[in-house]
Design a protein around this motif. Structure first.
Motif, PDB file in Angstrom:
ATOM      1  N   GLY A  23      62.001  56.020  71.584  1.00 51.99           N
ATOM      2  CA  GLY A  23      60.597  55.991  71.238  1.00 51.99           C
ATOM      3  C   GLY A  23      60.036  54.587  71.157  1.00 51.99           C
ATOM      4  O   GLY A  23      58.951  54.303  71.680  1.00 51.99           O
ATOM      5  N   LEU A  24      60.757  53.699  70.498  1.00 49.70           N
ATOM      6  CA  LEU A  24      60.284  52.323  70.359  1.00 49.70           C
ATOM      7  C   LEU A  24      60.195  51.628  71.708  1.00 49.70           C
ATOM      8  O   LEU A  24      59.231  50.907  71.998  1.00 49.70           O
ATOM      9  N   ARG A  25      61.188  51.847  72.561  1.00 49.43           N
ATOM     10  CA  ARG A  25      61.179  51.174  73.849  1.00 49.43           C
ATOM     11  C   ARG A  25      60.065  51.717  74.750  1.00 49.43           C
ATOM     12  O   ARG A  25      59.436  50.952  75.494  1.00 49.43           O
ATOM     13  N   THR A  26      59.794  53.009  74.702  1.00 46.22           N
ATOM     14  CA  THR A  26      58.709  53.535  75.520  1.00 46.22           C
ATOM     15  C   THR A  26      57.356  53.030  75.033  1.00 46.22           C
ATOM     16  O   THR A  26      56.456  52.769  75.845  1.00 46.22           O
ATOM     17  N   MET A  27      57.189  52.852  73.727  1.00 41.76           N
ATOM     18  CA  MET A  27      55.926  52.304  73.234  1.00 41.76           C
ATOM     19  C   MET A  27      55.789  50.831  73.596  1.00 41.76           C
ATOM     20  O   MET A  27      54.678  50.352  73.891  1.00 41.76           O
ATOM     21  N   ALA A  28      56.896  50.087  73.588  1.00 41.76           N
ATOM     22  CA  ALA A  28      56.851  48.695  74.050  1.00 41.76           C
ATOM     23  C   ALA A  28      56.464  48.643  75.527  1.00 41.76           C
ATOM     24  O   ALA A  28      55.705  47.756  75.954  1.00 41.76           O
ATOM     25  N   PHE A  29      56.960  49.593  76.315  1.00 44.50           N
ATOM     26  CA  PHE A  29      56.602  49.692  77.732  1.00 44.50           C
ATOM     27  C   PHE A  29      55.110  49.945  77.900  1.00 44.50           C
ATOM     28  O   PHE A  29      54.432  49.274  78.696  1.00 44.50           O
ATOM     29  N   VAL A  30      54.561  50.895  77.165  1.00 47.82           N
ATOM     30  CA  VAL A  30      53.135  51.213  77.260  1.00 47.82           C
ATOM     31  C   VAL A  30      52.288  49.978  76.963  1.00 47.82           C
ATOM     32  O   VAL A  30      51.358  49.643  77.694  1.00 47.82           O
ATOM     33  N   GLU A  31      52.620  49.277  75.891  1.00 44.79           N
ATOM     34  CA  GLU A  31      51.813  48.112  75.521  1.00 44.79           C
ATOM     35  C   GLU A  31      51.931  46.995  76.554  1.00 44.79           C
ATOM     36  O   GLU A  31      50.947  46.299  76.846  1.00 44.79           O
ATOM     37  N   ALA A  32      53.128  46.808  77.110  1.00 42.78           N
ATOM     38  CA  ALA A  32      53.307  45.755  78.112  1.00 42.78           C
ATOM     39  C   ALA A  32      52.523  46.078  79.387  1.00 42.78           C
ATOM     40  O   ALA A  32      51.925  45.181  80.003  1.00 42.78           O
ATOM     41  N   VAL A  33      52.522  47.343  79.806  1.00 44.98           N
ATOM     42  CA  VAL A  33      51.758  47.740  80.993  1.00 44.98           C
ATOM     43  C   VAL A  33      50.269  47.501  80.774  1.00 44.98           C
ATOM     44  O   VAL A  33      49.574  46.946  81.642  1.00 44.98           O
ATOM     45  N   ILE A  34      49.754  47.904  79.628  1.00 47.23           N
ATOM     46  CA  ILE A  34      48.328  47.732  79.342  1.00 47.23           C
ATOM     47  C   ILE A  34      47.965  46.252  79.302  1.00 47.23           C
ATOM     48  O   ILE A  34      46.954  45.821  79.888  1.00 47.23           O
ATOM     49  N   GLU A  35      48.791  45.452  78.636  1.00 51.50           N
ATOM     50  CA  GLU A  35      48.526  44.016  78.555  1.00 51.50           C
ATOM     51  C   GLU A  35      48.543  43.368  79.935  1.00 51.50           C
ATOM     52  O   GLU A  35      47.657  42.577  80.287  1.00 51.50           O
ATOM     53  N   ASN A  36      49.549  43.705  80.739  1.00 52.57           N
ATOM     54  CA  ASN A  36      49.669  43.081  82.052  1.00 52.57           C
ATOM     55  C   ASN A  36      48.542  43.504  82.980  1.00 52.57           C
ATOM     56  O   ASN A  36      47.968  42.679  83.700  1.00 52.57           O
ATOM     57  N   SER A  37      48.219  44.786  82.962  1.00 59.45           N
ATOM     58  CA  SER A  37      47.174  45.285  83.851  1.00 59.45           C
ATOM     59  C   SER A  37      45.815  44.676  83.513  1.00 59.45           C
ATOM     60  O   SER A  37      45.008  44.412  84.410  1.00 59.45           O
ATOM     61  N   ALA A  38      45.570  44.442  82.238  1.00 59.44           N
ATOM     62  CA  ALA A  38      44.270  43.928  81.813  1.00 59.44           C
ATOM     63  C   ALA A  38      44.162  42.413  81.932  1.00 59.44           C
ATOM     64  O   ALA A  38      43.053  41.871  81.955  1.00 59.44           O
ATOM     65  N   GLY A  39      45.314  41.717  81.999  1.00 59.34           N
ATOM     66  CA  GLY A  39      45.295  40.266  81.976  1.00 59.34           C
ATOM     67  C   GLY A  39      45.524  39.641  83.335  1.00 59.34           C
ATOM     68  O   GLY A  39      45.556  40.312  84.370  1.00 59.34           O
ATOM     69  N   GLU A  40      45.716  38.325  83.307  1.00 57.27           N
ATOM     70  CA  GLU A  40      45.904  37.563  84.534  1.00 57.27           C
ATOM     71  C   GLU A  40      47.358  37.147  84.744  1.00 57.27           C
ATOM     72  O   GLU A  40      47.693  36.602  85.799  1.00 57.27           O
ATOM     73  N   ALA A  41      48.208  37.363  83.761  1.00 56.84           N
ATOM     74  CA  ALA A  41      49.616  36.971  83.883  1.00 56.84           C
ATOM     75  C   ALA A  41      50.301  37.792  84.964  1.00 56.84           C
ATOM     76  O   ALA A  41      50.034  38.996  85.117  1.00 56.84           O
ATOM     77  N   LYS A  42      51.192  37.155  85.710  1.00 56.22           N
ATOM     78  CA  LYS A  42      51.910  37.867  86.764  1.00 56.22           C
ATOM     79  C   LYS A  42      52.944  38.809  86.161  1.00 56.22           C
ATOM     80  O   LYS A  42      53.119  39.942  86.646  1.00 56.22           O
ATOM     81  N   TRP A  43      53.639  38.367  85.116  1.00 57.56           N
ATOM     82  CA  TRP A  43      54.674  39.173  84.459  1.00 57.56           C
ATOM     83  C   TRP A  43      54.427  39.173  82.955  1.00 57.56           C
ATOM     84  O   TRP A  43      53.995  38.172  82.395  1.00 57.56           O
ATOM     85  N   THR A  44      54.739  40.313  82.326  1.00 56.15           N
ATOM     86  CA  THR A  44      54.622  40.452  80.881  1.00 56.15           C
ATOM     87  C   THR A  44      55.947  40.956  80.327  1.00 56.15           C
ATOM     88  O   THR A  44      56.513  41.932  80.841  1.00 56.15           O
ATOM     89  N   ALA A  45      56.435  40.296  79.290  1.00 51.63           N
ATOM     90  CA  ALA A  45      57.695  40.698  78.664  1.00 51.63           C
ATOM     91  C   ALA A  45      57.473  41.872  77.726  1.00 51.63           C
ATOM     92  O   ALA A  45      56.433  41.968  77.062  1.00 51.63           O
ATOM     93  N   LEU A  46      58.450  42.766  77.667  1.00 53.04           N
ATOM     94  CA  LEU A  46      58.417  43.836  76.683  1.00 53.04           C
ATOM     95  C   LEU A  46      58.815  43.277  75.322  1.00 53.04           C
ATOM     96  O   LEU A  46      59.609  42.337  75.229  1.00 53.04           O
ATOM     97  N   ALA A  47      58.258  43.858  74.270  1.00 54.39           N
ATOM     98  CA  ALA A  47      58.685  43.510  72.917  1.00 54.39           C
ATOM     99  C   ALA A  47      60.182  43.729  72.791  1.00 54.39           C
ATOM    100  O   ALA A  47      60.753  44.637  73.404  1.00 54.39           O
ATOM    101  N   ARG A  48      60.827  42.907  71.994  1.00 54.94           N
ATOM    102  CA  ARG A  48      62.277  42.950  71.893  1.00 54.94           C
ATOM    103  C   ARG A  48      62.733  44.133  71.045  1.00 54.94           C
ATOM    104  O   ARG A  48      62.756  44.079  69.812  1.00 54.94           O
ATOM    105  N   ILE A  49      63.058  45.214  71.710  1.00 55.77           N
ATOM    106  CA  ILE A  49      63.608  46.408  71.060  1.00 55.77           C
ATOM    107  C   ILE A  49      65.016  46.588  71.604  1.00 55.77           C
ATOM    108  O   ILE A  49      65.184  46.792  72.807  1.00 55.77           O
TER     109      ILE A  49
END
Length: 388
Positions: free
Chosen positions: A352-378
């Motif tokens: 559960g924690l890792r899938t939520m970290a995935f969701v947040e990383a996808v949203i952050e990356n898609s909305a921003g200008e960074a080429k890569w976004t790291a997942l929260a450390r779970i």
């Protein structure tokens, strides 16, 4: 059970899965906020009217007041996403085990609060990542883990549906309506609904953790408030690369979940719509097709089967494997899921924690200008239960 009253698809699926192996009986519920629908649902399920509660708070209080050998032991949460976290926390704090629908919560912060509630309560917590319950998914995981394909280089997962190709969420379809409402579904539409399934399956079978990603969220249907199409490039820790594609606007597609994993010496392919076959491909020998119930399966995969070869098992049986694992862990007094590779493993807090970290990383990356976004450390260790 909370949620899952008349007209709800997933509540009926949970009830079938829970009952299949005789580990559980449904004894109470708060099935709907509509008083009449709640009563009709309870009556249709043959429940004592006194245990058809109007709210979750009433359910928890009413059950806690019963003698210990009569009260419920586990709460199944089958509501829209925005209720998952508050209901799970309330049930855990009241002393009950929880098996919840996914996604775990609306965001990672909520998920971490659930993790803390699990840790302080000592109760079991499971998540309905159904597809990891298939026997040949377990066989695939075993073959990767023991090194049959050498070092893993590539992980490709696709989940393709077409049911939201038209604006049915704007035309009164209740299942579509809440899944595209940010207040009830969370920040991701397709991302949270089926993208999380694809991500969990890829990590579970490969045994690898995604470290960073590059993603795009798209909303194709005019007026829709959340994404209906997801694409992500994945960088796994250890060097493997991956691709995740999830869509609910692939017109004509049904439930096309497909996983491919390739290592130095070969690879595998599994499809949810043909779940009783696992295809193995090699550099230097013919293709193999492994069949459910056939020879050569690992004991942990065999333990997830109920019928002989040639008798197809599918979605309900895979779902039931999660329930039977949860039930056996409960009876054994366990506070955490068994580790992968054991017959009774089921998805829990770490998934559960890792899938939520995935969701947040996808949203952050898609909305921003960074080429890569790291997942929260779970930590990607499914033997741990608590709120890392």
């Amino acid at each position: 059970m909370v949620g899952g009253g008349e007209g709800a698809f997933i509540g009926a699926v949970h009830r079938m899965a829970a009952a299949l192996d005789g580990e559980f009986a449904l004894v109470c519920g708060a099935f709907s906020s509509d008083v009449e629908r709640n009563a009709r649902s309870a009556a249709a399920l043959g429940l004592d009217p006194a245990r058809a509660y109007a709210t979750l708070d009433a359910l928890l209080a009413g059950e806690a007041a019963l003698p210990e050998d009569e009260r419920m032991e586990v709460l199944a949460i089958v509501t829209p996403n925005h209720l998952h976290a508050p209901m799970a926390i309330a049930a855990l704090d009241a002393g009950f085990h929880v098996l919840s629908e996914k996604p775990m919560a609306l965001n990672l912060a909520e998920a971490q609060v659930i993790g803390a509630a699990v840790a302080r309560s000592g109760k079991l917590y499971g998540l309905a990542f159904t597809y990891s319950g298939y026997p040949l998914v377990e066989e695939a995981r075993v073959r990767v883990a023991r090194g049959d394909f050498g070092k893993i280089r590539l992980v490709q997962v696709e989940y393709s549906q077409g049911w939201l190709s038209r604006p049915i969420d704007q035309d009164g379809n209740k299942q579509a309506e809440w899944r595209t409402d940010p207040a009830r579904a969370g920040l991701g539409g397709c991302l949270g609904d089926i993208g999380t399934h694809a991500f969990q399956l890829a990590e579970h079978v490969s045994g690898l953790a995604v470290g960073s990603l590059s993603a795009e969220l798209t909303t194709h249907v005019p007026g829709r408030r959340l994404d209906d199409d997801v694409a992500a490039l994945l960088r796994f820790e250890g060097g493997a690369r991956g691709v995740l594609k999830a869509s609910q606007i692939a017109a004509g597609d049904e439930n096309g979940l497909r996983l491919r994993i390739h290592g130095e010496e070969g690879g595998l392919e599994w499809s949810q719509m043909e779940p009783n076959s696992l295809t193995l491909r090699w550099l230097d020998r013919p293709v193999e097709v492994i069949r459910a119930g056939g020879p050569g399966l690992d004991p942990s995969a065999v333990a997830r089967l109920r019928t002989p070869a040639g008798h197809p098992e599918g979605y309900i049986e895979a779902f039931a494997n999660l329930y039977i694992g949860f039930g056996r862990a409960l009876r054994a007094g366990a506070a955490t899921p068994p580790p992968p590779g054991t017959a009774d493993w089921f998805p829990g807090i770490v998934d559960g924690l890792r899938t939520m970290a995935f969701v947040e990383a996808v949203i952050e990356n898609s909305a921003g200008e960074a080429k890569w976004t790291a997942l929260a450390r779970i930590p990607n260790d499914r033997r741990t239960a608590g709120g890392e």
